[in-house]
Design a protein around this motif. Sequence first.
Motif, PDB file in Angstrom:
ATOM      1  N   PHE A 195       0.822  -1.212   0.000  1.00  0.00           N
ATOM      2  CA  PHE A 195       0.000   0.000   0.000  1.00  0.00           C
ATOM      3  C   PHE A 195       0.855   1.260   0.000  1.00  0.00           C
ATOM      4  O   PHE A 195       0.435   2.297  -0.510  1.00  0.00           O
ATOM      5  CB  PHE A 195      -1.016  -0.042   1.141  1.00  0.00           C
TER       6      PHE A 195
ATOM      7  N   ASP B 187       3.566   3.573  -7.602  1.00  0.00           N
ATOM      8  CA  ASP B 187       4.244   2.464  -8.266  1.00  0.00           C
ATOM      9  C   ASP B 187       3.354   1.223  -8.195  1.00  0.00           C
ATOM     10  O   ASP B 187       3.508   0.360  -7.333  1.00  0.00           O
ATOM     11  CB  ASP B 187       5.597   2.204  -7.611  1.00  0.00           C
ATOM     12  N   ARG B 188       2.416   1.130  -9.118  1.00  0.00           N
ATOM     13  CA  ARG B 188       1.416   0.061  -9.094  1.00  0.00           C
ATOM     14  C   ARG B 188       2.010  -1.326  -9.337  1.00  0.00           C
ATOM     15  O   ARG B 188       1.563  -2.300  -8.751  1.00  0.00           O
ATOM     16  CB  ARG B 188       0.341   0.330 -10.148  1.00  0.00           C
TER      17      ARG B 188
ATOM     18  N   ALA C  61       3.642  -2.431  -6.212  1.00  0.00           N
ATOM     19  CA  ALA C  61       2.595  -2.648  -5.214  1.00  0.00           C
ATOM     20  C   ALA C  61       1.971  -4.025  -5.410  1.00  0.00           C
ATOM     21  O   ALA C  61       1.779  -4.778  -4.456  1.00  0.00           O
ATOM     22  CB  ALA C  61       1.529  -1.559  -5.319  1.00  0.00           C
ATOM     23  N   ARG C  62       1.699  -4.365  -6.638  1.00  0.00           N
ATOM     24  CA  ARG C  62       1.098  -5.670  -6.946  1.00  0.00           C
ATOM     25  C   ARG C  62       2.059  -6.808  -6.603  1.00  0.00           C
ATOM     26  O   ARG C  62       1.657  -7.823  -6.061  1.00  0.00           O
ATOM     27  CB  ARG C  62       0.727  -5.719  -8.420  1.00  0.00           C
TER      28      ARG C  62
ATOM     29  N   TYR D 258       3.745   1.409  -1.691  1.00  0.00           N
ATOM     30  CA  TYR D 258       4.084   1.504  -3.119  1.00  0.00           C
ATOM     31  C   TYR D 258       2.921   2.112  -3.896  1.00  0.00           C
ATOM     32  O   TYR D 258       3.105   2.961  -4.757  1.00  0.00           O
ATOM     33  CB  TYR D 258       4.383   0.122  -3.701  1.00  0.00           C
ATOM     34  N   ASP D 259       1.715   1.666  -3.596  1.00  0.00           N
ATOM     35  CA  ASP D 259       0.539   2.172  -4.300  1.00  0.00           C
ATOM     36  C   ASP D 259       0.374   3.674  -4.079  1.00  0.00           C
ATOM     37  O   ASP D 259       0.118   4.420  -5.019  1.00  0.00           O
ATOM     38  CB  ASP D 259      -0.707   1.418  -3.828  1.00  0.00           C
TER      39      ASP D 259
END
Length: 163
Positions: free
Chosen positions: A131, A138-139, A142-143, A133-134
Amino acid sequence: MTEAPRTRRRRTGLVAAVALSALLALYVWLVGVRAVQLMGTGEPVGVALGVAFLVAPLLVLALIVREWLLALDVQRMADALAAAGELPVDDLPRSPGGRVDRAAARAAFEPHRERVDASPDDWRAWYHLAFAYDAAGDRSRARAALRTASRLHRGRPTRTELP
């Protein structure tokens, strides 16, 4: 008595995800039927196209199942963190348009990264890092961090380097 807006949003999101998955499943089924019909012609080109068209729906189904399993595990992790009072809090400053201040997000990111460095086998640390990262925009990382948290949550070994 009205239900909480968060519960309504969650239910609406779930209904939308199920409906979209059902439509995609229908599409995949129709493509699969046509693929089998092409293979049934016995013509080399028809068989080759049929096999190619059959591989694509199978790949799509595998990816859908993978995403649903991740979503279910993320919800389980969120429920566990909520019960422990450890859910990530979105308290970052925002612009008038609602966008997260990237500088503040980057500053808030470091403690989460340090926590993962200190405890790379803790799914909670990876969940919070995802979260962070999100919020930093930076998606893809994050994933990846969320997938790592999910693997650790399910008790599966994982690589410990940061995404």
